[in-house]
Design an enzyme around this catalytic site. Sequence first.
Site, PDB file in Angstrom:
ATOM      1  N   LYS A   1       1.373  -1.581   0.027  1.00 21.28           N
ATOM      2  CA  LYS A   1       0.263   0.402  -0.096  1.00 21.28           C
ATOM      3  C   LYS A   1       1.444   1.581  -0.307  1.00 21.28           C
ATOM      4  CE  LYS A   1      -4.254   1.768   2.815  1.00 21.28           C
ATOM      5  NZ  LYS A   1      -4.974   1.958   3.884  1.00 21.28           N
TER       6      LYS A   1
ATOM      7  N   SER B   1      -9.447   1.765   2.906  1.00 23.18           N
ATOM      8  CA  SER B   1      -8.921   2.413   2.340  1.00 23.18           C
ATOM      9  C   SER B   1      -8.095   1.678   1.485  1.00 23.18           C
ATOM     10  CB  SER B   1      -8.418   3.327   3.190  1.00 23.18           C
ATOM     11  OG  SER B   1      -7.221   2.954   3.723  1.00 23.18           O
TER      12      SER B   1
ATOM     13  N   SER C   1      -9.545  -0.620   7.501  1.00 19.58           N
ATOM     14  CA  SER C   1      -9.264  -0.219   6.354  1.00 19.58           C
ATOM     15  C   SER C   1      -8.542  -1.932   5.581  1.00 19.58           C
ATOM     16  CB  SER C   1      -7.733   0.726   6.170  1.00 19.58           C
ATOM     17  OG  SER C   1      -9.139   2.145   6.222  1.00 19.58           O
TER      18      SER C   1
END
Lengths: 488, 119
Positions: free
Chosen positions: A80, A155, A179
């Site tokens: 990420k 997210s 997330s």
Amino acid sequence: MEELFFKSAEELAQMLTQKSISAVELIQIFLKRTRAVEPKIQAFLSLDEEKSLRQAKASDERRAKGQVFGPLDGIPIGMKDIIAEKGQPLTCGSKILEHYISPYDATVTERLYEAGAVLFGRLNLDEFAMGSSTENSAYQKTHNPWNLEYVPGGSSGGSAAAVCVGEVPIALGSDTGGSVRQPATCCGITGLKPTYGLVSRYGLSAMASSLDQIGPFAHNVIDLALLLQVIAGYDDRDSTSCKTEIPNYRQLLKNDRQPRRIGVPKEYFSEGLDGEVRQTIENAIEFYRKNGYSIINISLPNILYAIPTYYTIMTAEVSSNLARFDGIRYSRRSPKTTNALDIYFKSRTEGFGSEAKRRIILGTYVLSSDHLDAYYIRAQKVRTRIREDFARAFEAVDVILSPASPATAFKFGEKMDDPLQMYLEDIYTVAVNLAGLPGISIPCGFSKVGLPIGFQLIGRAFHESELLSVAHQFEIAHDFYRCFPNMA
Amino acid sequence: MVDVKLREKYNLTFEIYYAVFSGNMTLEHIDIDHIAKLCRLALTDEEQKTLPGQLDTMLAHLQQLKEVDVNGVEPTLHPFEESNVLRTDDPGENFSVETALMNAPEQKNNQIVVPRIVE
């Protein structure tokens, strides 16, 4: 025959061990897959092919000499774009870090190198990990591989979509209020939010420091165990890192068949839960019951206040953490400025998207002296109440089972004009972060229109191996982890 | 009058909802210009239109915290009791000046350039 790019990390590791494939061949398969699907999925913000090939080559050389670093040696992994990787971009999905290059490695990045994993690319996210659909990325929209008209969740939407569609077998994300668990559910894969303090946050760009944890994504629980093994453990560069014994998670999965006591909180099965999702999760509960687990109805009365508690504490911490982006030292500086104050205002105004601004403003409000006691301090006290609810529940049960999100993935734009509706996506996940507990999401079926449904298991602090084991029992009795999206 | 739409909009519990409509509680309003200034933000024209309403909605939702009895409850600052375990004060490897400044928007002679602050 199952495509190689859908194989689990452990299966790929076996192939590497048997020398039926090399790490370089493996990376080329995933690069080819990524080139083929990326125009439709848009999971990656950047790829460094040369670097991954170099790492893969080094892995093959180690193997030839019999010096393999561990089970993940030669396995590609996606990161990420909020976890630092020296020499690579770290945009955090924000314009304000558009040209930022990491000067150092996060602790998890160092540990992945030490394990021989091949760092494959930087994955899309909501700006500074704030959102539940990845639509708040300043760069691109990531699409759900099961249906391109739907969001992948957020997210960590890039991480979830990339694993789901076979661009990488495993990935790292971060979870502040859901997330990792919510996008894993939306994409039909598994995701784990470890206990707060188990995984070092050094090199993870901070969103809400008392809630953030880095967590793994994978097709199955075995791979989660392998990846957790690499990233877990004390780090003196994170003052909230806990000194705790790290067990052999993979080994424990092999031997553990013991049925446990599962708590089902009534508050999580009331209004607001989609009917199809409820039915599918009730089937999962039935599975456990039939397999000798005791199912115990429990109550967590204060989790009704989890969303307001979370959105008070999180926005307060966001407003403080994002204050460092001032256009002076390392973030993007607005070119149109004349004085210092102007640099702050214009750089921040041009650099942050609307969701970041909403949260910074709300956080500044709840921290301002007139409202500190009514909101921030009060929320911290309600947080204590929520922790106490869990502590009481865990006197009678070993794990807690709940939905992971109120419904399946939604369409692009559906919740963008109504932030509160977007925030309610996190209703089943935020309490876990407030209490610092580990949570895992497991796929357990599909809706009528073919979108994945998952459930969440919550464990005692630092009891990840118990959580993985209970999840694994479900997984091996079903084939959801072998269901893959059909992308031409 | 029970305005169910409004309750849904703010996602309020019935208790708070009735408190507001019986006049025992008022919904707060954020002075957005003042707060934005405190955190060094300006809003775009579009955000000027949407943000104030959205923030008031969120604040209404947060006001539900007021109905929880927190008398005698200690605030949680950190999920577990160990707080701020500092590492030993051993000098380790540090960034070179070049590395530390590699992302500076403007630099000269190993220093960050900013506009004149004191006239």
